[in-house]
Write a protein that holds these residues in place. Structure first.
Motif, PDB file in Angstrom:
ATOM      1  N   LEU A   1      60.907  82.587  17.763  1.00 33.13           N
ATOM      2  CA  LEU A   1      62.260  82.963  17.343  1.00 33.13           C
ATOM      3  C   LEU A   1      62.570  82.374  15.972  1.00 33.13           C
ATOM      4  O   LEU A   1      63.120  83.062  15.098  1.00 33.13           O
ATOM      5  N   LEU A   2      62.183  81.122  15.763  1.00 31.84           N
ATOM      6  CA  LEU A   2      62.394  80.478  14.469  1.00 31.84           C
ATOM      7  C   LEU A   2      61.631  81.207  13.360  1.00 31.84           C
ATOM      8  O   LEU A   2      62.176  81.440  12.270  1.00 31.84           O
ATOM      9  N   CYS A   3      60.394  81.608  13.634  1.00 32.41           N
ATOM     10  CA  CYS A   3      59.601  82.332  12.627  1.00 32.41           C
ATOM     11  C   CYS A   3      60.252  83.659  12.248  1.00 32.41           C
ATOM     12  O   CYS A   3      60.319  84.009  11.066  1.00 32.41           O
ATOM     13  N   TYR A   4      60.716  84.404  13.250  1.00 34.19           N
ATOM     14  CA  TYR A   4      61.366  85.682  12.947  1.00 34.19           C
ATOM     15  C   TYR A   4      62.663  85.485  12.167  1.00 34.19           C
ATOM     16  O   TYR A   4      62.973  86.256  11.246  1.00 34.19           O
TER      17      TYR A   4
ATOM     18  N   ILE B   1      50.626  86.663  26.792  1.00 36.30           N
ATOM     19  CA  ILE B   1      49.416  86.256  27.507  1.00 36.30           C
ATOM     20  C   ILE B   1      49.740  85.175  28.537  1.00 36.30           C
ATOM     21  O   ILE B   1      49.315  85.255  29.694  1.00 36.30           O
ATOM     22  N   GLU B   2      50.500  84.177  28.142  1.00 32.90           N
ATOM     23  CA  GLU B   2      50.842  83.073  29.049  1.00 32.90           C
ATOM     24  C   GLU B   2      51.671  83.566  30.236  1.00 32.90           C
ATOM     25  O   GLU B   2      51.432  83.163  31.379  1.00 32.90           O
TER      26      GLU B   2
ATOM     27  N   VAL C   1      55.550  77.877  27.263  1.00 32.63           N
ATOM     28  CA  VAL C   1      56.178  79.156  26.941  1.00 32.63           C
ATOM     29  C   VAL C   1      57.531  78.926  26.270  1.00 32.63           C
ATOM     30  O   VAL C   1      57.902  79.659  25.350  1.00 32.63           O
ATOM     31  N   ALA C   2      58.257  77.921  26.709  1.00 36.81           N
ATOM     32  CA  ALA C   2      59.540  77.599  26.070  1.00 36.81           C
ATOM     33  C   ALA C   2      59.340  77.233  24.604  1.00 36.81           C
ATOM     34  O   ALA C   2      60.101  77.674  23.730  1.00 36.81           O
ATOM     35  N   CYS C   3      58.290  76.462  24.319  1.00 37.35           N
ATOM     36  CA  CYS C   3      57.984  76.117  22.921  1.00 37.35           C
ATOM     37  C   CYS C   3      57.574  77.357  22.130  1.00 37.35           C
ATOM     38  O   CYS C   3      57.988  77.522  20.976  1.00 37.35           O
ATOM     39  N   PHE C   4      56.780  78.225  22.739  1.00 37.60           N
ATOM     40  CA  PHE C   4      56.392  79.474  22.080  1.00 37.60           C
ATOM     41  C   PHE C   4      57.617  80.325  21.753  1.00 37.60           C
ATOM     42  O   PHE C   4      57.720  80.900  20.672  1.00 37.60           O
TER      43      PHE C   4
ATOM     44  N   MET D   1      62.687  86.887  27.462  1.00 38.36           N
ATOM     45  CA  MET D   1      63.242  85.675  28.052  1.00 38.36           C
ATOM     46  C   MET D   1      64.151  86.003  29.240  1.00 38.36           C
ATOM     47  O   MET D   1      64.115  85.322  30.257  1.00 38.36           O
ATOM     48  N   THR D   2      64.946  87.060  29.114  1.00 36.32           N
ATOM     49  CA  THR D   2      65.833  87.414  30.221  1.00 36.32           C
ATOM     50  C   THR D   2      65.088  88.120  31.348  1.00 36.32           C
ATOM     51  O   THR D   2      65.444  87.959  32.511  1.00 36.32           O
ATOM     52  N   ALA D   3      64.061  88.877  31.033  1.00 32.25           N
ATOM     53  CA  ALA D   3      63.335  89.625  32.066  1.00 32.25           C
ATOM     54  C   ALA D   3      62.382  88.739  32.860  1.00 32.25           C
ATOM     55  O   ALA D   3      62.317  88.837  34.083  1.00 32.25           O
TER      56      ALA D   3
END
Length: 190
Positions: free
Chosen positions: A67-70, A129-130, A59-62, A49-51
């Motif tokens: 993050l929620l899954c982890y 990929i996106e 991509v924001a939803c992904f 996200m920072t890079a």
């Protein structure tokens, strides 16, 4: 004869003990690996996200879902490790007569941890990929724009500089219309 049976019985007990110990270690190792990999997944997402930033809403939803899954995986595994200790205490207590019972909460937590981890990996792959596709599109548009610039006729480039000579300063900066310039302004006092 009695002595041989006791040796065989001892070997069986040792074998059973080693097998049970290996089974527990394998189960605990799986949980520890899920904990480590999920924590690394959170770090990877923050780095991505920072890079690269968030290139679009998808991509924001992904990012958010991954993050929620982890995080769900980390919390589930921590609860599993806590609950395992309580379950082993329950199995070894004298009050517990049914040694074959399962802890249903542990079954749910195991399923939740593994499922959310797999979904997190799939979403992180989708982010990669996106982001790569978006970067490729940007590079292609840059190449197309560059080729358009190179195809412009040369006379248009020269034409855009027409009139640049009018920007040159005059010989006398404070000259009024109709005035003549003095021939030598430095020798006035002589």
């Amino acid at each position: 004869m009695n002595r041989c049976k006791s040796q065989e019985c001892g070997k069986e007990v040792a074998y059973y003990s080693a097998t049970v110990s290996a089974w527990f270690n394998t189960k605990f190792e799986m949980d520890k690996q899920l904990l480590s990999l999920s924590s690394a997944g959170v770090g990877l997402l923050i780095t991505l996200m920072t890079a690269f930033g968030v290139v679009n809403l998808r991509v924001a939803c992904f990012f958010a879902l991954s993050l929620l899954c982890y995080i769900i995986t980390v919390i589930s595994v921590l609860l599993i490790l806590y609950r395992n200790g309580k379950f082993l205490e329950k199995l070894n207590s004298d009050k517990n007569k049914n040694k074959n019972e399962n802890d249903n909460l542990l079954l749910v937590l195991d399923f939740t941890a593994r499922t959310s981890f797999v979904i997190g990996i799939l979403l992180t792959s989708a982010i990669g990929i996106e982001t790569s596709l978006n970067k490729l599109e940007i590079q292609e548009s840059f190449v197309i724009d560059k080729s358009k610039l190179e195809k412009q006729p040369q006379e248009n480039k020269r034409k855009s500089l027409n009139g640049a000579g009018r920007m040159r300063p005059n010989d006398t900066p404070n000259k009024q219309p109709g005035e003549t310039s003095p021939k030598n302004t430095n020798n006035e006092g002589n």
